[in-house]
Design a protein around this motif. Structure first.
Motif, PDB file in Angstrom:
ATOM      1  N   ALA A   1       9.519 -87.576   8.810  1.00 42.28           N
ATOM      2  CA  ALA A   1       9.392 -86.223   8.263  1.00 42.28           C
ATOM      3  C   ALA A   1       9.145 -86.283   6.760  1.00 42.28           C
ATOM      4  N   GLU A   2       9.851 -87.160   6.056  1.00 42.56           N
ATOM      5  CA  GLU A   2       9.651 -87.308   4.617  1.00 42.56           C
ATOM      6  C   GLU A   2       8.243 -87.815   4.314  1.00 42.56           C
ATOM      7  N   GLN A   3       7.778 -88.781   5.103  1.00 39.17           N
ATOM      8  CA  GLN A   3       6.428 -89.304   4.892  1.00 39.17           C
ATOM      9  C   GLN A   3       5.385 -88.223   5.150  1.00 39.17           C
ATOM     10  N   LEU A   4       5.604 -87.408   6.159  1.00 33.94           N
ATOM     11  CA  LEU A   4       4.682 -86.324   6.452  1.00 33.94           C
ATOM     12  C   LEU A   4       4.668 -85.297   5.323  1.00 33.94           C
ATOM     13  N   ASP A   5       5.844 -84.977   4.782  1.00 30.30           N
ATOM     14  CA  ASP A   5       5.917 -84.054   3.643  1.00 30.30           C
ATOM     15  C   ASP A   5       5.193 -84.634   2.431  1.00 30.30           C
ATOM     16  N   ASN A   6       5.410 -85.913   2.166  1.00 34.43           N
ATOM     17  CA  ASN A   6       4.746 -86.552   1.029  1.00 34.43           C
ATOM     18  C   ASN A   6       3.234 -86.569   1.215  1.00 34.43           C
ATOM     19  N   LEU A   7       2.796 -86.839   2.423  1.00 35.23           N
ATOM     20  CA  LEU A   7       1.363 -86.843   2.704  1.00 35.23           C
ATOM     21  C   LEU A   7       0.772 -85.445   2.557  1.00 35.23           C
ATOM     22  N   SER A   8       1.512 -84.458   2.980  1.00 43.15           N
ATOM     23  CA  SER A   8       1.066 -83.071   2.830  1.00 43.15           C
ATOM     24  C   SER A   8       0.950 -82.696   1.353  1.00 43.15           C
ATOM     25  N   ASP A   9       1.950 -83.059   0.565  1.00 44.95           N
ATOM     26  CA  ASP A   9       1.898 -82.791  -0.878  1.00 44.95           C
ATOM     27  C   ASP A   9       0.724 -83.508  -1.530  1.00 44.95           C
ATOM     28  N   TYR A  10       0.494 -84.749  -1.124  1.00 46.41           N
ATOM     29  CA  TYR A  10      -0.614 -85.527  -1.674  1.00 46.41           C
ATOM     30  C   TYR A  10      -1.955 -84.881  -1.324  1.00 46.41           C
TER      31      TYR A  10
END
Length: 93
Positions: free
Chosen positions: A49-58
């Motif tokens: 979930a954190e990686q998905l959030d970071n990817l979304s922000d990126y």
């Protein structure tokens, strides 16, 4: 203790206690392994979930940068076209 001595059930008592302890040990080991697996899965879900959030922000940041680049490029072309028109009109005079 009186009944144990009267019926001489030392062997039965120690066998019963030993079996009880073994069963309890197996149950505790099973619970420990099950909980460990569950916590590992929860940690992996949280990490995903954190990686998905970071990817979304990126991705949002890249999109924003792309829009800014497009604006700058458009303004830059307009300035060059204006300078070109000025150069053409001044050479005609």
């Amino acid at each position: 203790m009186y009944f144990i001595q009267k019926f001489k059930a030392y062997l039965d008592l120690t066998t019963g206690i030993l079996i009880f302890l073994i069963v309890q040990g197996i149950a505790i080991a099973f619970i420990f392994i099950h909980e460990n697996v569950r916590q590992k899965e929860a940690y992996e879900k949280k990490l995903m979930a954190e990686q998905l959030d970071n990817l979304s922000d990126y991705t949002k940041q890249l999109d924003s940068d792309q829009k800014e680049m497009h604006k700058f490029r458009h303004d830059y072309k307009n300035i060059l076209n204006s300078l070109n028109e000025i150069a053409i009109t001044t050479t005609m005079i």
